[in-house]
Design an enzyme around this catalytic site. Structure first.
Site, mmCIF file in Angstrom:
data_model
loop_
_atom_site.group_PDB
_atom_site.id
_atom_site.type_symbol
_atom_site.label_atom_id
_atom_site.label_comp_id
_atom_site.label_asym_id
_atom_site.label_seq_id
_atom_site.Cartn_x
_atom_site.Cartn_y
_atom_site.Cartn_z
ATOM 1 N N ASP A 5 0.841 -1.197 0.000
ATOM 2 C CA ASP A 5 0.000 0.000 0.000
ATOM 3 C C ASP A 5 0.879 1.251 0.000
ATOM 4 O O ASP A 5 1.902 1.314 0.688
ATOM 5 C CB ASP A 5 -0.918 -0.013 1.234
ATOM 6 C CG ASP A 5 -2.091 0.946 1.089
ATOM 7 O OD1 ASP A 5 -3.231 0.468 0.944
ATOM 8 O OD2 ASP A 5 -1.869 2.181 1.122
ATOM 9 N N ILE A 6 0.448 2.261 -0.732
ATOM 10 C CA ILE A 6 1.225 3.493 -0.865
ATOM 11 C C ILE A 6 1.226 4.302 0.440
ATOM 12 O O ILE A 6 2.125 5.108 0.671
ATOM 13 C CB ILE A 6 0.663 4.327 -2.040
ATOM 14 C CG1 ILE A 6 1.717 5.292 -2.581
ATOM 15 C CG2 ILE A 6 -0.612 5.063 -1.662
ATOM 16 C CD1 ILE A 6 1.353 5.902 -3.926
ATOM 17 N N ASN A 23 -12.791 -3.517 2.398
ATOM 18 C CA ASN A 23 -13.836 -2.501 2.388
ATOM 19 C C ASN A 23 -14.700 -2.716 1.154
ATOM 20 O O ASN A 23 -14.181 -2.868 0.042
ATOM 21 C CB ASN A 23 -13.211 -1.101 2.353
ATOM 22 C CG ASN A 23 -12.564 -0.731 3.672
ATOM 23 O OD1 ASN A 23 -13.103 -1.024 4.737
ATOM 24 N ND2 ASN A 23 -11.401 -0.104 3.618
ATOM 25 N N GLU A 67 -12.488 3.164 -1.277
ATOM 26 C CA GLU A 67 -12.129 4.295 -2.148
ATOM 27 C C GLU A 67 -11.771 3.873 -3.561
ATOM 28 O O GLU A 67 -11.967 4.641 -4.494
ATOM 29 C CB GLU A 67 -10.962 5.081 -1.525
ATOM 30 C CG GLU A 67 -11.406 5.870 -0.309
ATOM 31 C CD GLU A 67 -10.308 6.746 0.274
ATOM 32 O OE1 GLU A 67 -9.162 6.647 -0.195
ATOM 33 O OE2 GLU A 67 -10.620 7.506 1.195
ATOM 34 N N VAL A 68 -11.198 2.684 -3.681
ATOM 35 C CA VAL A 68 -10.805 2.229 -5.018
ATOM 36 C C VAL A 68 -11.802 1.165 -5.475
ATOM 37 O O VAL A 68 -11.942 0.121 -4.819
ATOM 38 C CB VAL A 68 -9.363 1.664 -5.006
ATOM 39 C CG1 VAL A 68 -8.982 1.191 -6.406
ATOM 40 C CG2 VAL A 68 -8.377 2.718 -4.508
ATOM 41 N N HIS A 126 -10.389 -5.455 -3.418
ATOM 42 C CA HIS A 126 -9.061 -5.672 -2.844
ATOM 43 C C HIS A 126 -9.191 -6.105 -1.394
ATOM 44 O O HIS A 126 -10.121 -5.705 -0.700
ATOM 45 C CB HIS A 126 -8.186 -4.423 -2.936
ATOM 46 C CG HIS A 126 -8.841 -3.161 -2.451
ATOM 47 N ND1 HIS A 126 -9.779 -2.486 -3.200
ATOM 48 C CD2 HIS A 126 -8.701 -2.454 -1.305
ATOM 49 C CE1 HIS A 126 -10.176 -1.412 -2.530
ATOM 50 N NE2 HIS A 126 -9.547 -1.378 -1.363
ATOM 51 N N HIS A 178 -6.998 -5.943 2.088
ATOM 52 C CA HIS A 178 -5.840 -5.399 2.789
ATOM 53 C C HIS A 178 -5.288 -6.494 3.687
ATOM 54 O O HIS A 178 -6.043 -7.154 4.406
ATOM 55 C CB HIS A 178 -6.244 -4.239 3.714
ATOM 56 C CG HIS A 178 -6.801 -3.045 3.017
ATOM 57 N ND1 HIS A 178 -6.087 -1.887 2.835
ATOM 58 C CD2 HIS A 178 -8.031 -2.810 2.468
ATOM 59 C CE1 HIS A 178 -6.845 -0.983 2.217
ATOM 60 N NE2 HIS A 178 -8.032 -1.514 1.989
HETATM 61 P P1 5GP Z 1 -9.878 1.256 0.315
HETATM 62 O O1 5GP Z 1 -10.141 2.466 1.150
HETATM 63 O O2 5GP Z 1 -10.511 1.373 -1.067
HETATM 64 O O3 5GP Z 1 -10.233 -0.032 1.009
HETATM 65 O O4 5GP Z 1 -8.312 1.166 0.145
HETATM 66 C C1 5GP Z 1 -7.618 1.711 -0.918
HETATM 67 C C2 5GP Z 1 -6.139 1.636 -0.572
HETATM 68 O O5 5GP Z 1 -5.410 1.855 -1.757
HETATM 69 C C3 5GP Z 1 -5.684 2.683 0.437
HETATM 70 O O6 5GP Z 1 -5.112 2.038 1.571
HETATM 71 C C4 5GP Z 1 -4.663 3.521 -0.330
HETATM 72 O O7 5GP Z 1 -3.564 3.926 0.444
HETATM 73 C C5 5GP Z 1 -4.234 2.559 -1.451
HETATM 74 N N1 5GP Z 1 -3.813 3.219 -2.674
HETATM 75 C C6 5GP Z 1 -4.460 4.214 -3.328
HETATM 76 N N2 5GP Z 1 -3.787 4.553 -4.436
HETATM 77 C C7 5GP Z 1 -2.690 3.761 -4.482
HETATM 78 C C8 5GP Z 1 -1.591 3.649 -5.405
HETATM 79 O O8 5GP Z 1 -1.485 4.348 -6.412
HETATM 80 N N3 5GP Z 1 -0.663 2.703 -5.131
HETATM 81 C C9 5GP Z 1 -0.740 1.897 -4.026
HETATM 82 N N4 5GP Z 1 0.224 1.003 -3.857
HETATM 83 N N5 5GP Z 1 -1.757 1.968 -3.140
HETATM 84 C C10 5GP Z 1 -2.712 2.905 -3.365
#
Ligand code: 5GP
Length: 126
Positions: free
Chosen positions: A39-40, A97, A105-106, A110, A112
């Site tokens: 994760d970034i 999520n 958010e994405v 996925h 985690h």
């Molecule tokens: P969500 O909130 O959708 O469950 O998690 C999305 C995750 O994607 C977040 O933890 C965020 O830090 C990670 N993320 C968003 N953009 C990028 C990216 O460009 N590269 C990587 N490696 N992780 C990302």
């Protein structure tokens, strides 16, 4: 902005771009079915995202439309990543999520994988 877990898959989402190699990632694992990368913005010493290679938004989308091979491949990939990172013995946390209430958010499914410290309570109390 949290996404809804249903709807039309957006091929411009950031994980789709990572899968196409348009955005770099720190890769942890890859096979025919899944990609795992760090994760970034890590929220634990180890914070890896495992994603299926297919275009699925949510758990509902994936479980309804993915083939048996895709589902098995994805689940096995999560286990493989945990083993490769040496997290079987100390333990780790998986979190997915899904949809608006979760804060997803994405809009590409996925999981985690968090590890490397004691995780504490499962949910932040409000
Ligand atoms: P969500 O909130 O959708 O469950 O998690 C999305 C995750 O994607 C977040 O933890 C965020 O830090 C990670 N993320 C968003 N953009 C990028 C990216 O460009 N590269 C990587 N490696 N992780 C990302």
């Amino acid at each position: 902005m949290p996404v809804k877990g249903v709807g039309t898959y957006d091929p411009q989402n950031v994980f789709a771009k990572i899968l196409r190699g348009e955005i770099p990632c720190r890769k942890q694992f890859e096979d025919d079915w899944a990609l795992a990368f760090h994760d970034i913005a890590p929220q634990a010493p180890i914070h890896v995202l495992v994603i299926p290679k297919g275009a699925y938004i949510s758990w509902a989308d994936f479980s309804a439309k993915a083939s048996e091979a895709e589902i098995a491949g994805f689940v096995r990939a999560v286990g493989q990543v945990a083993r490769d990172l040496g997290l079987e013995a100390p333990g780790y946390r998986l979190l997915a999520n899904v949809g608006e209430d979760s804060g997803q958010e994405v809009p590409h499914l996925h999981v985690h994988l968090f590890g490397g410290r004691v995780m504490g309570p499962m949910l932040v109390q409000r």
